[in-house]
Design an enzyme around this catalytic site. Structure first.
Site, mmCIF file in Angstrom:
data_model
loop_
_atom_site.group_PDB
_atom_site.id
_atom_site.type_symbol
_atom_site.label_atom_id
_atom_site.label_comp_id
_atom_site.label_asym_id
_atom_site.label_seq_id
_atom_site.Cartn_x
_atom_site.Cartn_y
_atom_site.Cartn_z
ATOM 1 N N ASN A 1 0.878 -1.173 0.000
ATOM 2 C CA ASN A 1 0.000 0.000 0.000
ATOM 3 C C ASN A 1 0.911 1.218 0.000
ATOM 4 O O ASN A 1 1.499 1.552 1.025
ATOM 5 C CB ASN A 1 -0.899 -0.033 1.245
ATOM 6 C CG ASN A 1 -1.690 1.259 1.400
ATOM 7 O OD1 ASN A 1 -1.729 2.088 0.490
ATOM 8 N ND2 ASN A 1 -2.324 1.420 2.558
ATOM 9 N N LYS B 1 0.158 4.240 -0.221
ATOM 10 C CA LYS B 1 -0.444 5.448 0.381
ATOM 11 C C LYS B 1 -0.201 6.652 -0.546
ATOM 12 O O LYS B 1 -0.203 6.470 -1.760
ATOM 13 C CB LYS B 1 0.098 5.649 1.802
ATOM 14 C CG LYS B 1 -0.066 4.366 2.646
ATOM 15 C CD LYS B 1 0.199 4.546 4.099
ATOM 16 C CE LYS B 1 -0.031 3.213 4.815
ATOM 17 N NZ LYS B 1 0.104 3.322 6.273
ATOM 18 N N HIS C 1 -9.345 1.287 5.097
ATOM 19 C CA HIS C 1 -8.070 1.530 5.782
ATOM 20 C C HIS C 1 -8.297 2.517 6.928
ATOM 21 O O HIS C 1 -9.096 3.444 6.817
ATOM 22 C CB HIS C 1 -7.039 2.082 4.796
ATOM 23 C CG HIS C 1 -5.649 2.039 5.361
ATOM 24 N ND1 HIS C 1 -5.208 2.950 6.286
ATOM 25 C CD2 HIS C 1 -4.635 1.165 5.162
ATOM 26 C CE1 HIS C 1 -3.967 2.634 6.623
ATOM 27 N NE2 HIS C 1 -3.596 1.561 5.958
ATOM 28 N N GLU D 1 -6.617 4.920 7.892
ATOM 29 C CA GLU D 1 -6.348 6.315 7.543
ATOM 30 C C GLU D 1 -7.555 6.949 6.869
ATOM 31 O O GLU D 1 -7.664 8.176 6.820
ATOM 32 C CB GLU D 1 -5.086 6.394 6.681
ATOM 33 C CG GLU D 1 -3.845 6.145 7.534
ATOM 34 C CD GLU D 1 -2.654 5.559 6.813
ATOM 35 O OE1 GLU D 1 -2.606 5.604 5.572
ATOM 36 O OE2 GLU D 1 -1.773 5.025 7.520
ATOM 37 N N GLU E 1 -5.019 -4.512 10.836
ATOM 38 C CA GLU E 1 -3.969 -3.506 11.008
ATOM 39 C C GLU E 1 -4.235 -2.710 12.287
ATOM 40 O O GLU E 1 -5.015 -1.745 12.265
ATOM 41 C CB GLU E 1 -3.956 -2.540 9.819
ATOM 42 C CG GLU E 1 -3.687 -3.190 8.486
ATOM 43 C CD GLU E 1 -3.150 -2.194 7.475
ATOM 44 O OE1 GLU E 1 -2.075 -2.442 6.929
ATOM 45 O OE2 GLU E 1 -3.793 -1.150 7.260
ATOM 46 N N GLY F 1 3.072 2.443 10.846
ATOM 47 C CA GLY F 1 4.074 3.478 10.666
ATOM 48 C C GLY F 1 4.827 3.850 11.932
ATOM 49 O O GLY F 1 5.519 4.868 11.961
ATOM 50 N N SER G 1 3.805 -1.909 10.389
ATOM 51 C CA SER G 1 5.257 -1.976 10.624
ATOM 52 C C SER G 1 5.876 -3.309 10.241
ATOM 53 O O SER G 1 6.844 -3.759 10.866
ATOM 54 C CB SER G 1 5.588 -1.632 12.086
ATOM 55 O OG SER G 1 5.215 -0.295 12.370
HETATM 56 P P1 13P Z 1 3.315 0.526 7.604
HETATM 57 O O1 13P Z 1 3.790 -0.777 7.008
HETATM 58 O O2 13P Z 1 4.041 1.719 7.058
HETATM 59 O O3 13P Z 1 3.272 0.462 9.098
HETATM 60 O O4 13P Z 1 1.797 0.734 7.107
HETATM 61 C C1 13P Z 1 0.915 -0.305 7.258
HETATM 62 C C2 13P Z 1 -0.323 0.039 6.519
HETATM 63 O O5 13P Z 1 -1.073 0.910 6.904
HETATM 64 C C3 13P Z 1 -0.590 -0.701 5.268
HETATM 65 O O6 13P Z 1 -1.878 -0.467 4.812
#
Ligand code: 13P
Length: 248
Positions: free
Chosen positions: A10, A12, A93, A95, A163, A169, A208
């Site tokens: 992903n 982002k 997601h 976010e 997640e 992150g 992560s």
């Molecule tokens: P990270 O791998 O950067 O922690 O992000 C995970 C994520 O949100 C994947 O959708």
């Protein structure tokens, strides 16, 4: 039927035209690990270009609207992603749940739109830190599953991504035991609702994941793959995760 491992990048809001070369390098290296399904979800702006640059590779969107067309400024329909040659879409997601106020009903409608457009869906769930600390993570996630997973789909076309928000992150990762407990609870809830079809649904872990921790996380019970953010942007970081999935 054994579930194939599935590792999804992903990206982002990262990536410009020059990043297509990174995605091509990832797909080329991933081809050495044929036992693993690999997909990359770049920003909408790169979906068409990546489909063209990597024929046959699985490319996806990071979100879609629940409607097929209309006055929804800035939004992208699942059918538009399919029209570009995308084969998968991420919905729900954190976010977007947190940042854009999307609730379970919205996520469910988006998942249904993705399925109707012929896409595979990766539907994300996960608890915030305070829920984890209060001991309510499993209940919280199972409520998200109940509210956002559609009723009707082919089991191999809908994957769940667990997640935990506090792990995204941050470099923080739940213990392997905690991941296995959550994934087992999700599998149990899916089995209660969908019966034997739940055995064919993949449950990915995200938060992560990197080349150092992937093998341990992917070995946990009911973990069928990974949804990777930061470590999915380059072949150097992403391919070791694919290799870890292949080596299990
Ligand atoms: P990270 O791998 O950067 O922690 O992000 C995970 C994520 O949100 C994947 O959708």
């Amino acid at each position: 039927m054994a579930r194939r491992k599935y590792v999804v990048g992903n990206w982002k809001m990262n990536g410009v035209k020059a990043s297509i070369a990174d995605a091509q390098a990832i797909f080329a290296a991933a081809a050495n690990h044929a036992a693993v399904d690999v997909a990359i979800c770049p920003p909408f702006t790169l979906v068409g270009a990546l489909v063209a640059a990597a024929p046959g590779a699985a490319v996806g969107g990071q979100d879609c609207h629940s409607e097929n067309s209309g006055a929804f400024t800035g939004s992208v329909a699942a059918s538009m992603l399919a029209d570009l040659g995308a084969s998968v879409v991420i919905v729900g997601h954190s976010e977007r749940r947190e940042g854009c106020g999307e609730g379970d009903a919205d996520v469910r409608a988006k998942a249904e739109a993705g399925l109707s457009a012929g896409l595979s869906v990766i539907l994300c769930v996960g608890e915030p830190r305070e829920i984890r600390e209060s001991g309510g993570a499993i209940d919280y996630v199972l409520a998200q599953i109940a509210g956002s997973v559609p009723d009707d789909f082919a089991a191999d076309r809908l994957a769940i991504a667990y997640e935990p928000i506090w792990a995204i992150g941050t470099g923080l990762v739940p213990t392997v035991g905690d991941v296995a407990a959550l994934h087992g609870a999700i599998r149990g809830a899916l089995a209660a609702r969908f019966g034997g079809a739940a055995d064919d649904m993949r449950i990915l872990y995200g938060g992560s994941v990197n080349g150092d921790n992937a093998a341990e996380l992917l070995r946990a019970g009911d973990v069928d793959g990974a949804l990777v953010g930061g470590a999915s942007l380059t072949a150097a970081k992403f391919v070791p995760i694919v290799a870890a999935a292949a080596g299990l």
